[in-house]
Design an enzyme around this catalytic site. Structure first.
Site, PDB file in Angstrom:
ATOM      1  N   ALA A   1       0.871  -1.174   0.000  1.00 10.99           N
ATOM      2  CA  ALA A   1       0.000   0.000   0.000  1.00 10.99           C
ATOM      3  C   ALA A   1       0.910   1.227   0.000  1.00 10.99           C
ATOM      4  O   ALA A   1       2.061   1.142   0.436  1.00 10.99           O
ATOM      5  CB  ALA A   1      -0.876  -0.015   1.239  1.00 10.99           C
TER       6      ALA A   1
ATOM      7  N   GLY B   1       0.460  -4.979   0.810  1.00  8.77           N
ATOM      8  CA  GLY B   1      -0.730  -5.020  -0.047  1.00  8.77           C
ATOM      9  C   GLY B   1      -0.477  -5.699  -1.389  1.00  8.77           C
ATOM     10  O   GLY B   1      -1.412  -6.206  -2.015  1.00  8.77           O
TER      11      GLY B   1
ATOM     12  N   GLU C   1       4.424  -5.343   7.320  1.00  5.89           N
ATOM     13  CA  GLU C   1       3.659  -4.323   8.058  1.00  5.89           C
ATOM     14  C   GLU C   1       4.112  -4.130   9.503  1.00  5.89           C
ATOM     15  O   GLU C   1       4.118  -3.004  10.003  1.00  5.89           O
ATOM     16  CB  GLU C   1       2.161  -4.650   8.028  1.00  5.89           C
TER      17      GLU C   1
ATOM     18  N   GLU D   1      -0.769  -9.260  -0.637  1.00  2.44           N
ATOM     19  CA  GLU D   1      -2.197  -9.483  -0.340  1.00  2.44           C
ATOM     20  C   GLU D   1      -3.030  -9.525  -1.622  1.00  2.44           C
ATOM     21  O   GLU D   1      -3.970 -10.305  -1.740  1.00  2.44           O
ATOM     22  CB  GLU D   1      -2.701  -8.396   0.624  1.00  2.44           C
TER      23      GLU D   1
HETATM   24  N1  COA Z   1       4.609   3.078  -0.485  1.00  2.00           N
HETATM   25  C1  COA Z   1       5.027   4.245  -0.986  1.00  2.00           C
HETATM   26  N2  COA Z   1       6.167   4.389  -1.669  1.00  2.00           N
HETATM   27  C2  COA Z   1       6.912   3.286  -1.846  1.00  2.00           C
HETATM   28  C3  COA Z   1       6.548   2.026  -1.342  1.00  2.00           C
HETATM   29  C4  COA Z   1       5.324   1.944  -0.643  1.00  2.00           C
HETATM   30  N3  COA Z   1       4.868   0.791  -0.148  1.00  2.00           N
HETATM   31  N4  COA Z   1       7.511   1.131  -1.663  1.00  2.00           N
HETATM   32  C5  COA Z   1       8.444   1.815  -2.354  1.00  2.00           C
HETATM   33  N5  COA Z   1       8.090   3.103  -2.465  1.00  2.00           N
HETATM   34  C6  COA Z   1       8.813   4.199  -3.146  1.00  2.00           C
HETATM   35  C7  COA Z   1      10.001   4.648  -2.318  1.00  2.00           C
HETATM   36  O1  COA Z   1       9.586   5.576  -1.319  1.00  2.00           O
HETATM   37  C8  COA Z   1      10.861   5.265  -3.402  1.00  2.00           C
HETATM   38  O2  COA Z   1      10.325   6.529  -3.739  1.00  2.00           O
HETATM   39  P1  COA Z   1      11.327   7.810  -3.986  1.00  2.00           P
HETATM   40  O3  COA Z   1      12.200   7.368  -5.143  1.00  2.00           O
HETATM   41  O4  COA Z   1      10.378   8.907  -4.339  1.00  2.00           O
HETATM   42  O5  COA Z   1      12.080   7.984  -2.701  1.00  2.00           O
HETATM   43  C9  COA Z   1      10.625   4.361  -4.610  1.00  2.00           C
HETATM   44  O6  COA Z   1       9.381   3.700  -4.358  1.00  2.00           O
HETATM   45  C10 COA Z   1      11.681   3.307  -4.786  1.00  2.00           C
HETATM   46  O7  COA Z   1      11.806   2.567  -3.582  1.00  2.00           O
HETATM   47  P2  COA Z   1      13.187   2.389  -2.772  1.00  2.00           P
HETATM   48  O8  COA Z   1      12.830   2.103  -1.330  1.00  2.00           O
HETATM   49  O9  COA Z   1      14.091   3.542  -3.036  1.00  2.00           O
HETATM   50  O10 COA Z   1      13.770   1.086  -3.487  1.00  2.00           O
HETATM   51  P3  COA Z   1      14.796   0.036  -2.869  1.00  2.00           P
HETATM   52  O11 COA Z   1      15.236  -0.791  -4.012  1.00  2.00           O
HETATM   53  O12 COA Z   1      15.816   0.713  -2.036  1.00  2.00           O
HETATM   54  O13 COA Z   1      13.904  -0.870  -1.883  1.00  2.00           O
HETATM   55  C11 COA Z   1      11.954  -2.089  -1.196  1.00  2.00           C
HETATM   56  C12 COA Z   1      12.870  -1.679  -2.367  1.00  2.00           C
HETATM   57  C13 COA Z   1      10.773  -2.827  -1.799  1.00  2.00           C
HETATM   58  C14 COA Z   1      12.711  -3.058  -0.260  1.00  2.00           C
HETATM   59  C15 COA Z   1      11.498  -0.837  -0.394  1.00  2.00           C
HETATM   60  O14 COA Z   1      10.977   0.089  -1.319  1.00  2.00           O
HETATM   61  C16 COA Z   1      10.457  -1.086   0.657  1.00  2.00           C
HETATM   62  O15 COA Z   1      10.767  -1.609   1.725  1.00  2.00           O
HETATM   63  N6  COA Z   1       9.193  -0.664   0.388  1.00  2.00           N
HETATM   64  C17 COA Z   1       8.135  -0.722   1.348  1.00  2.00           C
HETATM   65  C18 COA Z   1       7.621  -2.122   1.509  1.00  2.00           C
HETATM   66  C19 COA Z   1       6.542  -2.148   2.556  1.00  2.00           C
HETATM   67  O16 COA Z   1       6.765  -1.944   3.736  1.00  2.00           O
HETATM   68  N7  COA Z   1       5.310  -2.437   2.121  1.00  2.00           N
HETATM   69  C20 COA Z   1       4.194  -2.599   2.986  1.00  2.00           C
HETATM   70  C21 COA Z   1       3.412  -1.344   3.060  1.00  2.00           C
HETATM   71  S1  COA Z   1       2.062  -1.530   4.186  1.00  2.00           S
END
Ligand code: COA
Length: 258
Positions: A66, A112, A135, A115
């Protein structure tokens, strides 16, 4: 229909829905959930479409969850509404589709995203995909059905470990635990899904719809209501504020535990 966050193509009676926000790793914001709701509705009503495949744009992510930026300052009420609306508009809708839906997991499927994949009727992943429900690392719990569908697919113990650690698993482990049905090379992902879709298309559409309904009927939905309440309550905790703020500030969370 015109969409900003998703792409739809149809080929040989197979509808392909691609979630298309690659710069945000295809994170599910409100607009994307609404677009997906309309798209799945239209595809389910279209008799020409016999199977739907859902995937993410690019090679990095199916859906990274999400959209955290959208809900970081939500209240308890807004949190429970987010889960309730999302479940009804998209996740339950996908599960109840009369047209089979296959998730083609092409990269990160987190929160999400996993999910959504779990709400699909079954899942096929590329060999570099990573899956998890992170989460609890944000001070919240899965709110789009993850606490219910993950144990249904992998069993209670494995689901507990994945949700409590918030860790990710790779495709091999996902295959072993029954979370996905097949693992294929990235370039084979869509062709392989289409091959399976074509086998489904040989069968009776009315029997397929009945089978989906009968299989779904075997799972009670009380847990989903409990999940919505518990998800909302997380929004009133200091841990939630810290977890989401830390993510947006790109630092590790330091949870106060209340
Ligand atoms: N919501 C909003 N933005 C998200 C996102 C999310 N769930 N997941 C990634 N993004 C955004 C990042 O903020 C970043 O944006 P920016 O370039 O404007 O800063 C962009 O997507 C790229 O992500 P980034 O974190 O820089 O990539 P990475 O390769 O370093 O890491 C992940 C990849 C997937 C490990 C990491 O993005 C992550 O942990 N995301 C969240 C996962 C999460 O907790 N999901 C559950 C949400 S309830």
């Amino acid at each position: 229909m015109n969409f900003e966050n998703i792409l739809i193509t149809t080929e040989e009676h197979i509808g392909i829905v691609t979630i298309n926000r690659p710069k945000k790793l295809n994170a599910l914001n409100k607009a994307t959930i609404e677009e997906l709701h309309h798209a799945f509705n239209a595809l389910d009503e279209d008799e020409n479409v016999r199977v739907v495949i859902v995937t993410g744009a690019g090679e990095k992510a199916f859906v990274a969850g999400a959209d955290i930026a959208e809900f970081a300052d939500f209240s308890v009420y807004e949190g429970s509404q987010l889960a309730a609306k999302g479940q009804e508009l998209l996740f339950n809708q996908v599960e109840r589709m009369q047209t089979p839906v296959i998730a083609a997991i092409n990269g990160f499927a987190l929160g999400g995203g996993l999910e959504l994949a779990m709400a699909c009727h079954f899942r096929i992943a590329s060999d570099h995909a990573r899956m998890g429900l992170p989460e609890t690392s944000l001070g919240v719990i899965p709110g789009y059905g993850g606490t219910q569908r993950l144990p249904q697919l992998v069993g209670k113990g494995r689901a507990m470990e994945m949700i409590l650690t918030g860790g990710m698993i790779g495709t091999e482990q996902a295959l072993m635990s029954g979370l996905i049905n097949h693992m294929v090379a990235q370039e084979q992902l869509i062709p392989f899904c289409m091959k399976i879709a074509k086998k489904i298309i040989n069968n009776s559409p009315t029997a397929i719809a009945s089978a989906i309904n009968a299989i779904n009927a075997g799972f009670s939905d009380n847990g989903y209501k409990k999940e919505i309440e518990a998800f909302g309550e997380c929004f009133g905790t200091e841990d939630f504020k810290e977890g989401t703020t830390a993510f947006l500030e790109k630092r590790k969370a330091n949870f106060p535990g209340k």
